[in-house]
Design an enzyme around this catalytic site. Structure first.
Site, PDB file in Angstrom:
ATOM      1  N   SER A 249      94.744  52.098  56.075  1.00 54.19           N
ATOM      2  CA  SER A 249      95.303  53.447  56.194  1.00 54.19           C
ATOM      3  C   SER A 249      94.208  54.379  56.696  1.00 54.19           C
ATOM      4  O   SER A 249      93.039  54.013  56.748  1.00 54.19           O
ATOM      5  CB  SER A 249      95.807  53.919  54.837  1.00 54.19           C
ATOM      6  OG  SER A 249      94.701  54.085  53.973  1.00 54.19           O
ATOM      7  N   LYS A 250      94.622  55.586  57.012  1.00 47.95           N
ATOM      8  CA  LYS A 250      93.662  56.574  57.513  1.00 47.95           C
ATOM      9  C   LYS A 250      92.495  56.745  56.537  1.00 47.95           C
ATOM     10  O   LYS A 250      91.351  56.879  56.936  1.00 47.95           O
ATOM     11  CB  LYS A 250      94.358  57.916  57.707  1.00 47.95           C
ATOM     12  CG  LYS A 250      95.281  57.911  58.901  1.00 47.95           C
ATOM     13  CD  LYS A 250      95.203  59.246  59.660  1.00 47.95           C
ATOM     14  CE  LYS A 250      95.996  59.188  60.949  1.00 47.95           C
ATOM     15  NZ  LYS A 250      97.441  59.368  60.709  1.00 47.95           N
ATOM     16  N   ARG A 251      92.854  56.725  55.260  1.00 47.36           N
ATOM     17  CA  ARG A 251      91.837  56.905  54.226  1.00 47.36           C
ATOM     18  C   ARG A 251      90.728  55.851  54.339  1.00 47.36           C
ATOM     19  O   ARG A 251      89.580  56.077  54.002  1.00 47.36           O
ATOM     20  CB  ARG A 251      92.523  56.775  52.866  1.00 47.36           C
ATOM     21  CG  ARG A 251      91.731  57.260  51.680  1.00 47.36           C
ATOM     22  CD  ARG A 251      92.672  57.415  50.497  1.00 47.36           C
ATOM     23  NE  ARG A 251      93.354  56.155  50.193  1.00 47.36           N
ATOM     24  CZ  ARG A 251      92.834  55.201  49.434  1.00 47.36           C
ATOM     25  NH1 ARG A 251      91.625  55.329  48.944  1.00 47.36           N
ATOM     26  NH2 ARG A 251      93.510  54.109  49.176  1.00 47.36           N
ATOM     27  N   HIS A 252      91.098  54.673  54.831  1.00 50.28           N
ATOM     28  CA  HIS A 252      90.112  53.601  54.961  1.00 50.28           C
ATOM     29  C   HIS A 252      89.470  53.573  56.333  1.00 50.28           C
ATOM     30  O   HIS A 252      88.916  52.571  56.749  1.00 50.28           O
ATOM     31  CB  HIS A 252      90.770  52.245  54.713  1.00 50.28           C
ATOM     32  CG  HIS A 252      91.164  52.055  53.293  1.00 50.28           C
ATOM     33  ND1 HIS A 252      92.455  52.141  52.880  1.00 50.28           N
ATOM     34  CD2 HIS A 252      90.414  51.810  52.192  1.00 50.28           C
ATOM     35  CE1 HIS A 252      92.496  51.929  51.565  1.00 50.28           C
ATOM     36  NE2 HIS A 252      91.283  51.733  51.132  1.00 50.28           N
ATOM     37  N   GLY A 253      89.618  54.662  57.024  1.00 54.99           N
ATOM     38  CA  GLY A 253      88.963  54.722  58.322  1.00 54.99           C
ATOM     39  C   GLY A 253      89.752  54.045  59.422  1.00 54.99           C
ATOM     40  O   GLY A 253      89.180  53.600  60.412  1.00 54.99           O
TER      41      GLY A 253
END
Ligand code: GLU
Ligand code: ZN
Length: 329
Positions: A249-253
């Site tokens: 996800s975006k949170r994980h880059g």
């Protein structure tokens, strides 16, 4: 042993409803490498039959992204939104053969039926409501102002079997597959349909795509069979997860390619990392695309989820920067 037929024709078939991320960039890369390895062709098809979600700026961006990555496509780009006539012919052929029927159910009716089935512990599938309507009933439904979809009549018994290049033997019972939509109420071709029709008509021989499409394949093989078209071989590649195994996800880059490019990542670093995600190899060190093509082996695609590792990407980036500096010296 060789895993690819002579002159493999592959394709990348993105839907232009968002920016390219690492997941579909890897799909493009694997298809590109598989084609180049056999001296074959890598085609590009834009799956834009969903007019609401498709945006021309995404199409432009994904072409730019592919070029930047170093994955040029062969021949003309196929844009599905321009192929209404091709699909119309194929629909007519299925209608004449009695393999499809108009379905007048509204989205609300379908939703209610789905909930009822779920509530009674059954897997939800189309109940077959419109399968046996006669002409008078059909005319009456039309008179109510309903716009029909077209559904494919799935045989009541039998099974669809195929060998997946990654997952091996696959077997699906027809009785478990509900009659599915091939033409939407607005007349456009549904994904299942245009996807297989275009693969067949473009001479695509191998399709590598995300595992999320595995359960679509039996439907697509049924369509090909009903139309008398050749179907490609399929390999469904494992999804990319973040380093801790959760969905990327975006949170994980999980950044778009556009963003990675803006941040200064080099295409060579990205393709070297992607090459090793879900594909085991004995190649060590930074490789050029030609070297990667020679080293790509679809029998080395692995079933377990592939973990994206930002630290590893940094290592490739350093190597790629180093290579660039040497080349420019
Ligand atoms: N448009 C589909 C997707 O982006 C293509 C799937 C396929 O490669 O067949 O998921
Ligand atoms: Zn119906």
């Amino acid at each position: 042993m060789t895993d690819a037929p002579a002159m493999t024709v592959t394709r990348f078939a993105p839907s232009p409803s968002g920016e390219l991320h690492l997941g579909n960039a890897r799909t493009a890369l694997f298809n590109y490498l598989l084609a180049k390895r056999s001296g074959g062709q890598f085609l590009l098809r834009i799956e834009d039959t969903d007019a609401e979600r498709s945006k021309p700026e995404y199409t432009a961006q994904l072409k730019a992204d592919l070029q930047w990555l170093g994955l040029p496509w062969d021949g003309e780009i196929v844009e599905q939104s321009r192929r209404g006539e091709v699909y119309a012919k194929a629909f007519a052929q299925l209608e004449q053969a009695g393999r499809v029927y108009p379905c007048y159910c509204t989205p609300l009716e379908i939703e209610i039926s789905r909930k009822t089935q779920l509530a009674s512990g059954k897997p939800p599938r189309y109940a077959g409501t419109c399968r046996h309507l006669d002409e008078t009933q059909r005319t009456a439904k039309l008179a109510e102002g309903r716009k029909p979809t077209l559904r494919f009549k799935v045989p009541d018994s039998g099974r669809v079997e195929f060998i997946d290049l990654v997952h091996g033997e696959q077997r699906f019972e027809c009785a478990d597959i509900g009659d599915f939509i091939v033409q939407r109420a607005d007349g456009s071709a549904a994904f299942f349909f245009s996807n297989i029709v275009d693969d067949a008509l473009s001479g695509v021989t191998v399709v590598l795509r995300g595992e999320d499409h595995l359960s679509n394949t039996p439907r697509q093989l049924m369509i090909a069979e009903a139309l008398g078209l050749p179907a490609p071989a399929y390999g469904h590649i494992s999804l990319i997860t973040s380093a801790d195994g959760s969905p990327l996800s975006k949170r994980h880059g999980a950044k778009s390619l556009k963003r990675l490019k803006q941040e200064g990542y080099l295409p060579l670093a990205l393709v070297n990392h992607l090459f090793r995600l879900g594909h085991s190899t004995e190649l060590h060190g930074l490789q050029t695309l030609d070297e990667l093509a020679r080293g790509f082996d679809s029998t080395h695609l692995v079933r377990s989820p592939a973990r994206f590792d930002p630290v590893q990407l940094e290592v490739w980036q350093r190597d790629a920067v180093h290579r660039l500096t040497l080349d420019e010296a």
